[in-house]
Scaffold this active site. Structure first.
Site, PDB file in Angstrom:
ATOM      1  N   GLU A 159       0.388  21.476 -41.225  1.00 19.17           N
ATOM      2  CA  GLU A 159      -0.586  21.985 -41.161  1.00 19.17           C
ATOM      3  C   GLU A 159      -1.582  22.032 -42.376  1.00 19.17           C
ATOM      4  O   GLU A 159      -2.874  22.592 -41.006  1.00 19.17           O
ATOM      5  CB  GLU A 159      -0.990  23.982 -40.974  1.00 19.17           C
ATOM      6  CG  GLU A 159       0.977  24.075 -39.498  1.00 19.17           C
ATOM      7  CD  GLU A 159       0.951  25.418 -39.054  1.00 19.17           C
ATOM      8  OE1 GLU A 159       0.337  26.606 -39.930  1.00 19.17           O
ATOM      9  OE2 GLU A 159       1.063  25.266 -37.794  1.00 19.17           O
ATOM     10  N   LYS A 160      -2.044  21.667 -42.547  1.00 19.80           N
ATOM     11  CA  LYS A 160      -3.822  21.844 -43.623  1.00 19.80           C
ATOM     12  C   LYS A 160      -4.392  20.403 -43.250  1.00 19.80           C
ATOM     13  O   LYS A 160      -5.440  20.831 -43.133  1.00 19.80           O
ATOM     14  CB  LYS A 160      -2.525  21.391 -45.056  1.00 19.80           C
ATOM     15  CG  LYS A 160      -4.374  20.588 -46.358  1.00 19.80           C
ATOM     16  CD  LYS A 160      -3.245  20.403 -47.547  1.00 19.80           C
ATOM     17  CE  LYS A 160      -3.145  18.965 -47.556  1.00 19.80           C
ATOM     18  NZ  LYS A 160      -4.266  18.816 -47.143  1.00 19.80           N
ATOM     19  N   LEU A 212       4.780  11.609 -52.714  1.00 18.35           N
ATOM     20  CA  LEU A 212       5.822  13.163 -51.843  1.00 18.35           C
ATOM     21  C   LEU A 212       4.769  13.764 -52.433  1.00 18.35           C
ATOM     22  O   LEU A 212       5.762  13.957 -54.126  1.00 18.35           O
ATOM     23  CB  LEU A 212       6.763  13.058 -51.059  1.00 18.35           C
ATOM     24  CG  LEU A 212       6.912  11.585 -50.285  1.00 18.35           C
ATOM     25  CD1 LEU A 212       8.217  11.260 -49.850  1.00 18.35           C
ATOM     26  CD2 LEU A 212       5.590  11.824 -49.363  1.00 18.35           C
ATOM     27  N   HIS A 213       4.950  15.377 -52.268  1.00 17.59           N
ATOM     28  CA  HIS A 213       4.973  16.415 -52.835  1.00 17.59           C
ATOM     29  C   HIS A 213       6.262  17.798 -52.069  1.00 17.59           C
ATOM     30  O   HIS A 213       6.506  17.508 -51.074  1.00 17.59           O
ATOM     31  CB  HIS A 213       3.981  17.247 -53.174  1.00 17.59           C
ATOM     32  CG  HIS A 213       2.230  17.012 -51.479  1.00 17.59           C
ATOM     33  ND1 HIS A 213       2.759  17.807 -51.042  1.00 17.59           N
ATOM     34  CD2 HIS A 213       1.812  16.172 -51.924  1.00 17.59           C
ATOM     35  CE1 HIS A 213       1.669  18.412 -50.394  1.00 17.59           C
ATOM     36  NE2 HIS A 213       1.151  17.462 -50.440  1.00 17.59           N
ATOM     37  N   HIS A 269       5.228  17.474 -48.611  1.00 15.05           N
ATOM     38  CA  HIS A 269       6.106  16.918 -47.702  1.00 15.05           C
ATOM     39  C   HIS A 269       7.145  16.698 -47.026  1.00 15.05           C
ATOM     40  O   HIS A 269       8.165  16.829 -46.278  1.00 15.05           O
ATOM     41  CB  HIS A 269       6.420  15.436 -48.735  1.00 15.05           C
ATOM     42  CG  HIS A 269       4.749  14.984 -48.539  1.00 15.05           C
ATOM     43  ND1 HIS A 269       3.936  14.741 -49.479  1.00 15.05           N
ATOM     44  CD2 HIS A 269       3.752  14.064 -47.341  1.00 15.05           C
ATOM     45  CE1 HIS A 269       2.815  13.737 -49.387  1.00 15.05           C
ATOM     46  NE2 HIS A 269       2.599  13.816 -47.880  1.00 15.05           N
ATOM     47  N   SER A 285      -1.468  19.421 -51.345  1.00 18.05           N
ATOM     48  CA  SER A 285      -1.800  16.905 -51.130  1.00 18.05           C
ATOM     49  C   SER A 285      -2.092  16.661 -52.240  1.00 18.05           C
ATOM     50  O   SER A 285      -1.923  17.007 -53.363  1.00 18.05           O
ATOM     51  CB  SER A 285      -3.984  17.752 -51.213  1.00 18.05           C
ATOM     52  OG  SER A 285      -4.433  16.413 -51.367  1.00 18.05           O
ATOM     53  N   MET A 339       2.017   9.356 -45.741  1.00 20.40           N
ATOM     54  CA  MET A 339       1.453   8.085 -46.445  1.00 20.40           C
ATOM     55  C   MET A 339       1.735   7.847 -48.259  1.00 20.40           C
ATOM     56  O   MET A 339       1.152   7.172 -48.897  1.00 20.40           O
ATOM     57  CB  MET A 339       0.021   8.024 -47.053  1.00 20.40           C
ATOM     58  CG  MET A 339      -0.793   8.013 -45.136  1.00 20.40           C
ATOM     59  SD  MET A 339      -2.051   8.005 -45.187  1.00 20.40           S
ATOM     60  CE  MET A 339      -3.429   9.139 -46.682  1.00 20.40           C
TER      61      MET A 339
HETATM   62  O1  PAF Z   1      -1.390  13.433 -43.025  1.00 19.01           O
HETATM   63  C1  PAF Z   1      -1.259  11.780 -43.559  1.00 19.01           C
HETATM   64  O2  PAF Z   1      -0.370  11.671 -44.542  1.00 19.01           O
HETATM   65  C2  PAF Z   1      -1.363  11.098 -42.683  1.00 19.01           C
HETATM   66  O3  PAF Z   1      -2.219  10.674 -42.153  1.00 19.01           O
HETATM   67  C3  PAF Z   1      -0.127  10.835 -41.683  1.00 19.01           C
HETATM   68  C4  PAF Z   1      -0.614  11.350 -40.402  1.00 19.01           C
HETATM   69  C5  PAF Z   1       1.134   9.971 -42.013  1.00 19.01           C
HETATM   70  C6  PAF Z   1      -1.075   8.804 -40.980  1.00 19.01           C
HETATM   71  O4  PAF Z   1      -1.200   7.355 -41.696  1.00 19.01           O
END
Ligand code: PAF
Length: 282
Positions: free
Chosen positions: A152-153, A37-38, A41, A189, A34
């Site tokens: 896995e978080k 990004l950190h 990701h 997060s 979504m």
């Molecule tokens: O973990 C996330 O960032 C979201 O739940 C995902 C898997 C991209 C679905 O929108």
């Protein structure tokens, strides 16, 4: 030196770009996100490159997985910054559709996994995992990626996506990537940026109480007093609400009353206005 990088916004473009790679003999990993990004990701991109030779990512803040009182409007968005980070990490394709593209007028189909979403986070976020399963099934169907990589978080999310991808014969192998933590142990997060410095310090009680509980259980302590001590530690650290601290089977998410192979300690708790989740294998 980062390789070529392009951004597409329509599902047909994603399908075509990945099919083109696959025709050339490449294996392709998809990293759905979504945005905001950190390093966690970017570790998903790195994990993708272990299982595939091309990585595509998606950025879509999915309205269908946010409740009416949740943070959809204030969820951080920085597509240009995210694109630069993805490219640097070795991702070559970004799919960034609009809400109207993902859910055009008349959209009426939902994916609902039975059972797994009912407890833990699903109990306090009704409909959340239906939104996740719906958007991830669309992303996997449009991409037809060989591999999908998820952190896995969000362990419950990972278990639900594994079930859904297998049940719907989506043909994408689902890979879980380990939790990336700050130096002091807090799981990364996108929502950590909502924490003020005082809350950020106190949030550390979440991983610390889970580690203490894990170690106690490994040492033979009984489950009920161990979980009670973890609840108390979170309350004393200033968490306003503890949604759950549970020992569960990592595949079925059913509660366990003692550690066994595949046991996982999972917790969710609210610090200030920020709901944090974490988990550890026992
Ligand atoms: O973990 C996330 O960032 C979201 O739940 C995902 C898997 C991209 C679905 O929108």
């Amino acid at each position: 030196m980062p390789s070529a990088f392009s951004i597409v916004r329509e599902p047909a473009q994603l399908t075509a770009a990945i099919a083109d790679w696959q025709r050339q003999g490449h294996r392709v990993a998809l990293v759905p996100t979504m945005g905001a990004l950190h390093a966690g990701h970017l570790a998903l991109v790195t994990e993708g490159l272990k299982h595939a030779d091309k990585v595509a990512a998606s950025i879509f803040v999915n309205p269908k997985q946010f409740g009416p009182l949740e943070d959809l409007d204030r969820y951080p968005r920085d597509e240009a910054g995210d694109a630069a980070k993805l490219r640097e990490a070795g991702c070559e394709l970004l799919y960034a559709p609009s809400v109207a593209t993902m859910y055009p007028p008349g959209f009426a189909s939902y994916v609902k996994v039975a059972g797994l979403p009912d407890r833990l986070c699903g109990a306090v976020r009704p409909g959340h995992f239906d939104g996740v399963a719906t958007v991830v099934s669309k992303l996997l169907a449009a991409s037809r990626a060989d591999v999908g990589v998820f952190g896995e978080k969000d362990w419950q999310q990972l278990a639900i996506i594994r079930r859904m991808a297998a049940d719907l014969d989506l043909g994408t192998r689902i890979i879980g990537a380990g939790i990336v933590r700050d130096q002091d142990g807090l799981a990364l997060s996108s929502r950590n940026m909502y924490l003020n410095p005082d809350e950020r310090g106190r949030a550390l009680a979440l991983p610390q109480s889970l580690i203490a509980a894990r170690d106690a259980l490994r040492g033979g302590a009984a489950l009920a007093p161990t979980l009670a001590a973890a609840y108390l530690a979170l309350a004393q650290a200033g968490f306003l609400r503890v949604d759950y601290i549970e020992l569960v089977d990592e595949e079925t998410l059913t509660p366990l009353d003692r550690p066994e192979p595949g046991a996982r300690l999972m917790a969710a708790a609210v610090m200030g206005t920020t709901r944090l989740i974490d988990n550890f294998a026992v």
